[in-house]
Design an enzyme around this catalytic site. Sequence first.
Site, PDB file in Angstrom:
ATOM      1  N   LYS A  13      10.966  48.977  24.121  1.00 45.12           N
ATOM      2  CA  LYS A  13      11.014  47.627  24.699  1.00 45.12           C
ATOM      3  C   LYS A  13       9.607  47.026  24.766  1.00 45.12           C
ATOM      4  CE  LYS A  13      13.021  48.889  28.604  1.00 45.12           C
ATOM      5  NZ  LYS A  13      13.195  50.346  28.397  1.00 45.12           N
ATOM      6  N   ARG A  88      17.100  46.445  36.271  1.00 40.78           N
ATOM      7  CA  ARG A  88      17.490  47.836  36.036  1.00 40.78           C
ATOM      8  C   ARG A  88      18.668  48.246  36.911  1.00 40.78           C
ATOM      9  NH1 ARG A  88      12.129  49.650  34.038  1.00 40.78           N
ATOM     10  NH2 ARG A  88      12.137  51.831  33.470  1.00 40.78           N
ATOM     11  N   ARG A 127       4.926  60.400  22.179  1.00 39.18           N
ATOM     12  CA  ARG A 127       4.101  59.459  22.942  1.00 39.18           C
ATOM     13  C   ARG A 127       3.183  60.213  23.907  1.00 39.18           C
ATOM     14  NH1 ARG A 127       6.734  54.285  25.920  1.00 39.18           N
ATOM     15  NH2 ARG A 127       7.240  55.680  27.627  1.00 39.18           N
ATOM     16  N   ARG A 135       0.317  58.657  31.040  1.00 41.39           N
ATOM     17  CA  ARG A 135       1.282  58.167  32.022  1.00 41.39           C
ATOM     18  C   ARG A 135       1.885  59.367  32.737  1.00 41.39           C
ATOM     19  NH1 ARG A 135       5.344  53.511  29.957  1.00 41.39           N
ATOM     20  NH2 ARG A 135       6.558  54.483  31.603  1.00 41.39           N
ATOM     21  N   ARG A 146      14.837  60.155  34.079  1.00 40.98           N
ATOM     22  CA  ARG A 146      14.877  58.700  33.894  1.00 40.98           C
ATOM     23  C   ARG A 146      16.105  58.292  33.067  1.00 40.98           C
ATOM     24  NH1 ARG A 146       9.823  56.738  31.290  1.00 40.98           N
ATOM     25  NH2 ARG A 146      10.142  54.790  32.371  1.00 40.98           N
TER      26      ARG A 146
HETATM   27  P1  AMP Z   1       8.729  51.370  32.636  1.00 40.92           P
HETATM   28  O1  AMP Z   1       7.294  51.165  32.274  1.00 40.92           O
HETATM   29  O2  AMP Z   1       9.544  50.137  32.489  1.00 40.92           O
HETATM   30  O3  AMP Z   1       9.336  52.537  31.937  1.00 40.92           O
HETATM   31  O4  AMP Z   1       8.775  51.702  34.212  1.00 40.92           O
HETATM   32  C1  AMP Z   1       8.095  52.824  34.740  1.00 40.92           C
HETATM   33  C2  AMP Z   1       8.636  53.148  36.122  1.00 40.92           C
HETATM   34  O5  AMP Z   1       8.400  52.039  36.997  1.00 40.92           O
HETATM   35  C3  AMP Z   1      10.134  53.385  36.210  1.00 40.92           C
HETATM   36  O6  AMP Z   1      10.499  54.707  35.883  1.00 40.92           O
HETATM   37  C4  AMP Z   1      10.417  53.046  37.664  1.00 40.92           C
HETATM   38  O7  AMP Z   1       9.985  54.092  38.521  1.00 40.92           O
HETATM   39  C5  AMP Z   1       9.496  51.866  37.878  1.00 40.92           C
HETATM   40  N1  AMP Z   1      10.167  50.587  37.533  1.00 40.92           N
HETATM   41  C6  AMP Z   1       9.848  49.730  36.510  1.00 40.92           C
HETATM   42  N2  AMP Z   1      10.673  48.680  36.490  1.00 40.92           N
HETATM   43  C7  AMP Z   1      11.553  48.873  37.497  1.00 40.92           C
HETATM   44  C8  AMP Z   1      12.681  48.153  37.968  1.00 40.92           C
HETATM   45  N3  AMP Z   1      13.087  47.010  37.386  1.00 40.92           N
HETATM   46  N4  AMP Z   1      13.351  48.667  39.040  1.00 40.92           N
HETATM   47  C9  AMP Z   1      12.983  49.802  39.644  1.00 40.92           C
HETATM   48  N5  AMP Z   1      11.939  50.549  39.236  1.00 40.92           N
HETATM   49  C10 AMP Z   1      11.227  50.091  38.169  1.00 40.92           C
END
Ligand code: AMP
Length: 188
Positions: A13, A88, A127, A135, A146
Amino acid sequence: MNIILLGPPGAGKGTQALRLVANHGLVQLSTGDMLRAAVAAGTEVGMKAKAVMEAGQLVSDDIVIGVVSERLDQPDTKNGVIFDGFPRTTAQAEALDKLLVEKGMTLDAVVEMQVDDALLVDRIKTRAAETGGSRADDNEETLKKRLAVYHAETAPLIDYYRGTGKLKTIDGSVPIDDVTKSISSVLA
Ligand code: AMP
């Protein structure tokens, strides 16, 4: 044009959002990036989010919705937004519907990037190796958590948006340039 990129963790994404920024002049609104910035800055939001993110769980809807609402008030979002990693949960999707009405915005499309879990596990390993594990949530064990969270909490949004007629499903397992082409064609 305002769009949502919907898909499991590691689906690409973020990569595709950057290309949409470059090709369509949209702004990327990544809640993951915003939360990581808050953690790095040591803000109240960051302090609440840190452990939850490291565990591969979801940060609370209230926090995330608040962050998105504030971001949408910045003028650069008027040319169009790519929601990357948000919503989400069903509660977040419902909150987004309200926010868009309040802010006079409309949702044009929801692009669902479909990738099998097994391929995602392979990708996350690559990655983690490429980024030197920068990360804290980039490892196989956390990815599996996740993915479970994705299937339980986020995948129901596919039906939610199918019901609006805005859902466009593409194959996210093909090479990056081909995914970009599919996204362009469904948005055209
Ligand atoms: P991402 O970079 O989108 O994979 O997000 C990394 C982490 O941030 C996720 O695993 C969640 O812990 C948190 N996070 C990001 N976006 C959301 C969201 N919309 N709702 C809840 N937690 C989020």
